[in-house]
Design an enzyme around this catalytic site. Structure first.
Site, PDB file in Angstrom:
ATOM      1  N   HIS A  64      33.887  54.256  50.627  1.00 38.58           N
ATOM      2  CA  HIS A  64      34.422  55.332  50.366  1.00 38.58           C
ATOM      3  C   HIS A  64      34.275  55.922  48.737  1.00 38.58           C
ATOM      4  O   HIS A  64      33.466  55.109  48.425  1.00 38.58           O
ATOM      5  CB  HIS A  64      36.227  55.347  50.603  1.00 38.58           C
ATOM      6  N   ASP A  68      35.584  53.326  41.796  1.00 39.61           N
ATOM      7  CA  ASP A  68      35.434  51.669  41.917  1.00 39.61           C
ATOM      8  C   ASP A  68      34.775  51.126  42.969  1.00 39.61           C
ATOM      9  O   ASP A  68      34.568  49.861  43.052  1.00 39.61           O
ATOM     10  CB  ASP A  68      36.861  50.931  41.578  1.00 39.61           C
ATOM     11  N   HIS A  69      34.357  52.078  43.875  1.00 33.88           N
ATOM     12  CA  HIS A  69      33.502  51.519  45.093  1.00 33.88           C
ATOM     13  C   HIS A  69      32.339  51.942  45.127  1.00 33.88           C
ATOM     14  O   HIS A  69      31.334  51.451  45.918  1.00 33.88           O
ATOM     15  CB  HIS A  69      34.379  51.856  46.243  1.00 33.88           C
ATOM     16  N   ASP A 214      39.126  50.069  50.892  1.00 37.95           N
ATOM     17  CA  ASP A 214      40.487  49.948  50.712  1.00 37.95           C
ATOM     18  C   ASP A 214      41.319  50.574  52.049  1.00 37.95           C
ATOM     19  O   ASP A 214      40.733  51.546  52.715  1.00 37.95           O
ATOM     20  CB  ASP A 214      40.876  50.903  49.668  1.00 37.95           C
ATOM     21  N   HIS A 272      40.130  42.758  45.810  1.00 43.40           N
ATOM     22  CA  HIS A 272      41.048  44.052  45.129  1.00 43.40           C
ATOM     23  C   HIS A 272      42.684  44.003  44.623  1.00 43.40           C
ATOM     24  O   HIS A 272      43.223  44.964  44.724  1.00 43.40           O
ATOM     25  CB  HIS A 272      40.904  45.204  46.427  1.00 43.40           C
TER      26      HIS A 272
END
Lengths: 306, 306
Positions: A64, A68-69, A214, A272
């Site tokens: 996504h 942070d990804h 997430d 995470h």
């Protein structure tokens, strides 16, 4: 290069990195293919630390568009260009990714020297997005504050092991061996048929790996994981923060472990974790109370498939 | 917080980061203001390591849009959002930066909680882009493969030091002191005028810092640096690579040092050395042969202004 299936955790921090915790990025080595899963800021530095060759990566899977990804993706793609990569590279992820990344590449004033292809994923249903002779990859819609998918990597059955003694005994020609490893019987010149089971032994086990981060806790997704060996599931919060997890569309330790239990996977990796938790072992303990075979993700951790 | 002028080198690698070398990013602390200069990937992790508070940064200066100079910006800006910053932040740099950064923020699905303003720099002439009561910042067009500027940070003269003995001797009221520190004489009730030199001593020195990266060698720029104390100048290549430097619009050790010599600065810092060089001390030696007071940039280095 060993043919083992291995997972390298490059980063597993949530939201904001700290001095020593990088945001989400992993490399999965499966059947001698290398896949980069998410690409948080600093992923390329972490790959160097883990001594993974950039050039070996053949596809990238982005879950996504939270920074942070994927904020490490432009830098990684630029480095491949500077290293004069020529092999094609495929990026799977949200459709907007292509315009974002190509806009950044254009701003740098150079056209990439390698073919880069973007393949958008669906958010309405699971889909097989990659399939070759030895493995497949499925995208699975997750439940988060923006469109998000998980990815399941599944090895296909491996070839059976040919018995050396059988090759000699029946004088089997080399060109027949691939077929026998796939399950063929052999027919001798006398017409006699030797069944496959007598000239081979069972194949090595095939593994599968699911990356779910997430996501809020979605029990119905467990059925998609029923054949999965190892599940990486985000566990942003401790068990007492169910409400906060639900509000921010994340999971707790208990929820991640409950997903592993419901699905019947062999192993759970939790990561995470919110940077609010200094004592990550306490969160591991919480998850283990529900699903004993749980591993705590850590930057630089190399996880083998048995 | 000490009032000293200090420079923190967060990263000084060129093009591609390595496991232990981050791309370009610096923090300049000057007159109790904190400025982030370039923001390569991983700058926020390096700021944490250097224990610099994110919230103290009041402006960011981006030299150009090659990834090794700004791919850490989206992550840094996102972290400020997650840390609930409310103070305004200004980003100076190429005009396209705004659309790029805001596109990335939009993809994340959230509007920043703090006011973020972009101010485009000019590439056709030097310009004072920031000016307050204690310092100014000037952008200077450099010569690189894409539009690029350098930045010169100049402290204004500091207040003179008030003599405590004079306060007692002439019974000077507190509200007059700021004016005296700025150079005012005082007039006593008797009508007698006491000249400023008798009640103050000279101010502490004012410093200036110039950041020139990336750029080919442009001798004419030396005149802009004539009042500069410390010059950071890229030195991507060794002295024997003049042709390669010219072709890629970078500088050699000798050229960086020659710029320092021509400008008459007090100190040179060389950085952005190509990752091809393992022995960076050799490059330092080359620069020192032309300009003795040269310092080699290194990640994590904290440079004081005397």
């Amino acid at each position: 290069m060993s043919p083992d299936t291995e997972l390298y955790i490059l980063g597993c921090s949530s939201a904001t990195p700290t001095a020593n915790q990088f945001p989400t990025a992993q490399v999965l080595k499966m059947r001698e293919r290398f896949f980069l899963i998410d690409c948080g800021e600093g992923a390329q530095m972490q790959m160097r630390r883990s001594k993974i060759s950039f050039q070996k990566i053949q596809a990238i899977f982005i879950s996504h568009l939270h920074g942070d990804h994927f904020f490490g993706l432009p830098g990684f793609l630029s480095s491949l260009h500077l290293f004069d990569r020529r092999k094609p590279l495929v990026v799977y992820g949200p459709a907007e990714l292509q315009a974002i990344v190509m806009g950044l590449m254009k701003a740098q004033g150079s056209r990439l020297v390698y073919p880069l292809e973007f393949r958008p994923v669906r958010f309405d249903q699971p889909e097989i997005i990659y399939d070759d002779e030895v493995l497949s990859v499925q995208s699975v819609p997750l439940k988060h504050s923006i469109p998000t998918v998980g990815y399941i990597f599944r090895e296909k059955p491996k070839p059976r092991h040919m018995l050396k003694s059988a090759i000699e005994k029946y004088d089997i020609p080399w060109y027949a061996i691939d077929g026998i490893k796939r399950g063929d019987d052999i027919e001798l010149e006398t017409g006699e048929v030797i069944p496959n089971e007598q000239i081979t032994t069972a194949p090595s086990p095939s593994y599968s790996y699911a990356f779910f981060s997430d996501t809020a806790f979605v029990p119905e997704n467990a059925q998609l994981l029923s054949d999965v060996h190892t599940l990486y599931h985000e566990s942003t919060f401790a068990a007492d923060k169910t409400e906060l997890a639900s509000k921010t569309k994340h999971s707790t330790t208990h929820q991640a472990a409950e997903m592993a239990r419901l699905a019947g996977v062999q192993r759970l990796i939790i990561g995470h974790l919110s940077t609010r938790y200094d004592q990550k072992e306490a969160l591991l303990k919480e998850a283990k109370s529900v699903f004993p075979n749980t591993v705590l993700a850590q930057d630089g951790l190399n996880i083998h498939f048995p």
